[in-house]
Motif scaffolding. Sequence first.
Motif, mmCIF file in Angstrom:
data_model
loop_
_atom_site.group_PDB
_atom_site.id
_atom_site.type_symbol
_atom_site.label_atom_id
_atom_site.label_comp_id
_atom_site.label_asym_id
_atom_site.label_seq_id
_atom_site.Cartn_x
_atom_site.Cartn_y
_atom_site.Cartn_z
ATOM 1 N N UNK A 25 42.749 -11.392 -18.024
ATOM 2 C CA UNK A 25 43.260 -10.110 -18.491
ATOM 3 C C UNK A 25 44.624 -9.807 -17.887
ATOM 4 N N UNK A 26 45.491 -9.220 -18.700
ATOM 5 C CA UNK A 26 46.791 -8.774 -18.226
ATOM 6 C C UNK A 26 46.871 -7.242 -18.222
ATOM 7 N N UNK A 27 45.706 -6.624 -18.191
ATOM 8 C CA UNK A 27 45.654 -5.161 -18.160
ATOM 9 C C UNK A 27 46.213 -4.676 -16.819
ATOM 10 N N UNK A 28 46.784 -3.482 -16.813
ATOM 11 C CA UNK A 28 47.270 -2.929 -15.539
ATOM 12 C C UNK A 28 46.136 -2.835 -14.509
ATOM 13 N N UNK A 29 46.519 -2.886 -13.243
ATOM 14 C CA UNK A 29 45.534 -2.921 -12.163
ATOM 15 C C UNK A 29 44.615 -1.690 -12.165
ATOM 16 N N UNK A 30 45.180 -0.512 -12.444
ATOM 17 C CA UNK A 30 44.344 0.696 -12.420
ATOM 18 C C UNK A 30 43.297 0.673 -13.526
ATOM 19 N N UNK A 38 38.178 -0.478 -18.334
ATOM 20 C CA UNK A 38 38.578 -1.830 -18.718
ATOM 21 C C UNK A 38 37.883 -2.255 -20.012
ATOM 22 N N UNK A 39 36.618 -1.904 -20.160
ATOM 23 C CA UNK A 39 35.898 -2.225 -21.393
ATOM 24 C C UNK A 39 36.518 -1.488 -22.582
ATOM 25 N N UNK A 40 36.880 -0.230 -22.386
ATOM 26 C CA UNK A 40 37.555 0.527 -23.449
ATOM 27 C C UNK A 40 38.894 -0.105 -23.803
ATOM 28 N N UNK A 41 39.609 -0.550 -22.779
ATOM 29 C CA UNK A 41 40.896 -1.218 -22.984
ATOM 30 C C UNK A 41 40.698 -2.488 -23.828
ATOM 31 N N UNK A 42 39.671 -3.268 -23.491
ATOM 32 C CA UNK A 42 39.412 -4.501 -24.227
ATOM 33 C C UNK A 42 39.044 -4.219 -25.685
ATOM 34 N N UNK A 43 38.249 -3.182 -25.905
ATOM 35 C CA UNK A 43 37.891 -2.812 -27.279
ATOM 36 C C UNK A 43 39.144 -2.402 -28.048
ATOM 37 N N UNK A 44 40.006 -1.621 -27.428
ATOM 38 C CA UNK A 44 41.253 -1.209 -28.079
ATOM 39 C C UNK A 44 42.152 -2.391 -28.400
ATOM 40 N N UNK A 45 42.311 -3.313 -27.456
ATOM 41 C CA UNK A 45 43.137 -4.499 -27.680
ATOM 42 C C UNK A 45 42.532 -5.338 -28.807
ATOM 43 N N UNK A 46 41.209 -5.471 -28.806
ATOM 44 C CA UNK A 46 40.556 -6.248 -29.853
ATOM 45 C C UNK A 46 40.796 -5.623 -31.219
ATOM 46 N N UNK A 47 40.655 -4.308 -31.324
ATOM 47 C CA UNK A 47 40.830 -3.642 -32.623
ATOM 48 C C UNK A 47 42.267 -3.717 -33.118
ATOM 49 N N UNK A 48 43.241 -3.538 -32.222
ATOM 50 C CA UNK A 48 44.649 -3.647 -32.621
ATOM 51 C C UNK A 48 44.949 -5.085 -33.061
ATOM 52 N N UNK A 49 44.496 -6.069 -32.274
ATOM 53 C CA UNK A 49 44.698 -7.466 -32.653
ATOM 54 C C UNK A 49 44.028 -7.805 -33.968
#
Length: 143
Positions: A25-30, A38-49
Amino acid sequence: MNTESNGGPESAEGDAGPAEQPLGSRAPHFIKRSRPLHLSWQVGVFLVGLAVVVGGVIMLPLPGPGWVVIFAGMAIWATEFVWAQLVLRWAKRKVTEAAQKALDPKVRRRNIILIGIGLAIVVALLAVYVWKFGFAMPWSVGE
């Protein structure tokens, strides 16, 4: 081990090529600190991709840069998912190999010979057509 303290293993031979980024993951540290975030971030990245990849697939039969958009969607996924990073690394490696093969003098010579033979066949077929029918268009030959 100290080889991974700066982001990944380093080559002892000193490769001439650029060092590949470590997988993950290259998500920001916070964001990585909080599991739900982080799970929400991954879902968002997946949906945008996914939206970008679907747009690219739609562009394949329509006018537009379909493959470029698909690879852009893969690059978006690669910011978060290891499988997408591996797919992109594989694709980059294959493109580089194809480019190197295309620059090989033997392959270039073969391609030039094949293009020449193909052009000679097309010219011969056109000459036979013009000799037989003149400059008439195919849809008005029977008249």
